[in-house]
Design a protein around this motif. Structure first.
Motif, PDB file in Angstrom:
ATOM      1  N   UNK A  34      32.337  -9.992  52.985  1.00  0.00           N
ATOM      2  CA  UNK A  34      33.610  -9.519  52.694  1.00  0.00           C
ATOM      3  C   UNK A  34      33.700  -8.172  51.986  1.00  0.00           C
ATOM      4  N   UNK A  35      32.563  -8.192  51.254  1.00  0.00           N
ATOM      5  CA  UNK A  35      32.454  -6.937  50.197  1.00  0.00           C
ATOM      6  C   UNK A  35      32.061  -5.757  51.200  1.00  0.00           C
ATOM      7  N   UNK A  36      31.173  -6.081  52.570  1.00  0.00           N
ATOM      8  CA  UNK A  36      30.609  -4.855  53.110  1.00  0.00           C
ATOM      9  C   UNK A  36      32.013  -4.317  54.108  1.00  0.00           C
ATOM     10  N   UNK A  37      32.698  -5.348  54.403  1.00  0.00           N
ATOM     11  CA  UNK A  37      34.035  -5.197  55.291  1.00  0.00           C
ATOM     12  C   UNK A  37      34.950  -4.159  54.468  1.00  0.00           C
ATOM     13  N   UNK A  38      34.994  -4.381  52.923  1.00  0.00           N
ATOM     14  CA  UNK A  38      35.987  -3.576  52.309  1.00  0.00           C
ATOM     15  C   UNK A  38      35.357  -2.044  52.059  1.00  0.00           C
ATOM     16  N   UNK A  39      34.064  -1.930  51.995  1.00  0.00           N
ATOM     17  CA  UNK A  39      33.182  -0.704  51.796  1.00  0.00           C
ATOM     18  C   UNK A  39      32.620  -0.339  53.049  1.00  0.00           C
ATOM     19  N   UNK A  40      33.392  -0.133  54.225  1.00  0.00           N
ATOM     20  CA  UNK A  40      32.817   0.290  55.378  1.00  0.00           C
ATOM     21  C   UNK A  40      32.590   1.567  55.360  1.00  0.00           C
ATOM     22  N   UNK A  41      33.218   2.475  54.525  1.00  0.00           N
ATOM     23  CA  UNK A  41      32.929   3.906  54.583  1.00  0.00           C
ATOM     24  C   UNK A  41      31.567   4.039  53.794  1.00  0.00           C
ATOM     25  N   UNK A  42      31.268   3.291  52.699  1.00  0.00           N
ATOM     26  CA  UNK A  42      30.090   3.621  51.954  1.00  0.00           C
ATOM     27  C   UNK A  42      28.824   2.864  52.625  1.00  0.00           C
ATOM     28  N   UNK A  43      29.030   1.844  53.384  1.00  0.00           N
ATOM     29  CA  UNK A  43      28.187   1.015  53.942  1.00  0.00           C
ATOM     30  C   UNK A  43      28.413   0.665  55.489  1.00  0.00           C
ATOM     31  N   UNK A  44      27.669   1.482  56.665  1.00  0.00           N
ATOM     32  CA  UNK A  44      28.140   1.234  57.759  1.00  0.00           C
ATOM     33  C   UNK A  44      28.242  -0.204  58.280  1.00  0.00           C
ATOM     34  N   UNK A  45      29.083  -0.445  59.239  1.00  0.00           N
ATOM     35  CA  UNK A  45      29.678  -1.696  59.940  1.00  0.00           C
ATOM     36  C   UNK A  45      28.317  -2.429  60.357  1.00  0.00           C
ATOM     37  N   UNK A  46      27.536  -1.572  61.090  1.00  0.00           N
ATOM     38  CA  UNK A  46      26.236  -2.104  61.530  1.00  0.00           C
ATOM     39  C   UNK A  46      25.438  -3.031  60.873  1.00  0.00           C
ATOM     40  N   UNK A  47      25.350  -2.893  59.558  1.00  0.00           N
ATOM     41  CA  UNK A  47      24.798  -3.288  58.253  1.00  0.00           C
ATOM     42  C   UNK A  47      25.344  -5.013  58.332  1.00  0.00           C
ATOM     43  N   UNK A  48      26.713  -4.784  58.503  1.00  0.00           N
ATOM     44  CA  UNK A  48      27.429  -6.333  58.386  1.00  0.00           C
ATOM     45  C   UNK A  48      27.010  -6.923  59.416  1.00  0.00           C
ATOM     46  N   UNK A  49      26.762  -6.543  60.746  1.00  0.00           N
ATOM     47  CA  UNK A  49      26.437  -7.074  61.748  1.00  0.00           C
ATOM     48  C   UNK A  49      25.051  -7.578  61.935  1.00  0.00           C
ATOM     49  N   UNK A  50      23.980  -6.856  61.091  1.00  0.00           N
ATOM     50  CA  UNK A  50      22.911  -7.269  61.002  1.00  0.00           C
ATOM     51  C   UNK A  50      22.569  -8.541  60.123  1.00  0.00           C
ATOM     52  N   UNK A  51      23.527  -8.605  59.182  1.00  0.00           N
ATOM     53  CA  UNK A  51      23.516  -9.772  58.100  1.00  0.00           C
ATOM     54  C   UNK A  51      24.159 -11.013  59.061  1.00  0.00           C
TER      55      UNK A  51
END
Length: 248
Positions: A35-52
């Protein structure tokens, strides 16, 4: 996150999928991180979320695998543009969930999320995923679990609209092999499953039609074909009776 896809798909209230009231700390930690990664997509690429998500989708914990499927459904609702961009990665995760060897809950969540995803991408670039999804969904149409059966009929009916020219011949074979299930569950013990089956039967009726080349058919065959099409749309329960008694 889990409630959104459930409301959209109209899961039968008579057999809800029970969820544990208390989640382990590790599951909550994972959920918060995504959820945190989704809120910070500009700071952290969405690809990282998919990796998780990809890593967790293969975790031995059923709860974590279930959480991934649910999380993907929420992503589809909140960020549909991202879903379309990363559809191949998402579909791969969901198909793996659809074939989960242990948990029916993971399979169920995968089907519900697939229904959301397919609506967002409108069937584009499904590729061979269409075959995998169709084959597994077919096996669940006769499942003993009412919720699984319901979601399977919803998804199968959706696939009927997405087959297109590329998969039409393949899906036609699948529908014909599923015809008995479609007819049987028009009178399903669960009213909502029966309703979903009726809707799916209508969606699949074009695949049950005979070839447009009627040169080899006599006039009676043509009339029967037209009657079957009309019954499948307006009175599928009557068509079931005719088939069962070999009237048509």
């Amino acid at each position: 996150m889990d409630q959104t896809p459930r409301r959209m798909l109209g899961q039968p209230p008579s057999s809800p999928t029970t969820q544990p009231k208390k989640k382990s700390t590790s599951v909550m930690s994972f959920f918060s991180k995504v959820s945190w990664n989704l809120r910070l997509q500009k700071q952290e690429p969405l690809k990282n979320v998919f990796f998780i998500l990809a890593e967790t989708a293969r975790d031995p914990s059923v709860k974590k695998r279930h959480m991934v499927m649910s999380g993907l459904g929420t992503m589809a609702c909140e960020t549909p543009d991202k879903v379309r961009k990363y559809k191949k990665i998402i579909l791969d995760l969901l198909v793996n969930g659809l074939y989960d060897p242990v948990s029916s809950e993971v399979i169920h969540e995968s089907m519900k999320t697939l229904t959301i995803i397919l609506d967002k991408i409108r069937g584009k670039a499904l590729g061979s995923f269409f075959i995998d999804i169709t084959l597994q969904t077919r096996t669940l149409l006769d499942d003993e679990n009412d919720s699984l059966r319901y979601s399977a009929f919803v998804l199968f009916g959706q696939l009927a609209a997405l087959a297109g020219r590329k998969w039409r011949r393949f899906f036609t074979r699948q529908v014909k092999q599923t015809q008995d299930s479609l007819l049987t569950h028009l009178q399903d013990r669960n009213p909502q499953v029966a309703k979903a089956c009726k809707t799916t039967f209508r969606a699949c009726s074009p695949y049950l039609r005979q070839s447009k080349d009627y040169s080899f058919q006599n006039e009676e065959d043509q009339r029967n074909s037209k009657l079957c099409r009309q019954l499948s749309h307006y009175h599928p329960e009557l068509l079931q009776f005719f088939y069962a008694n070999k009237i048509l």
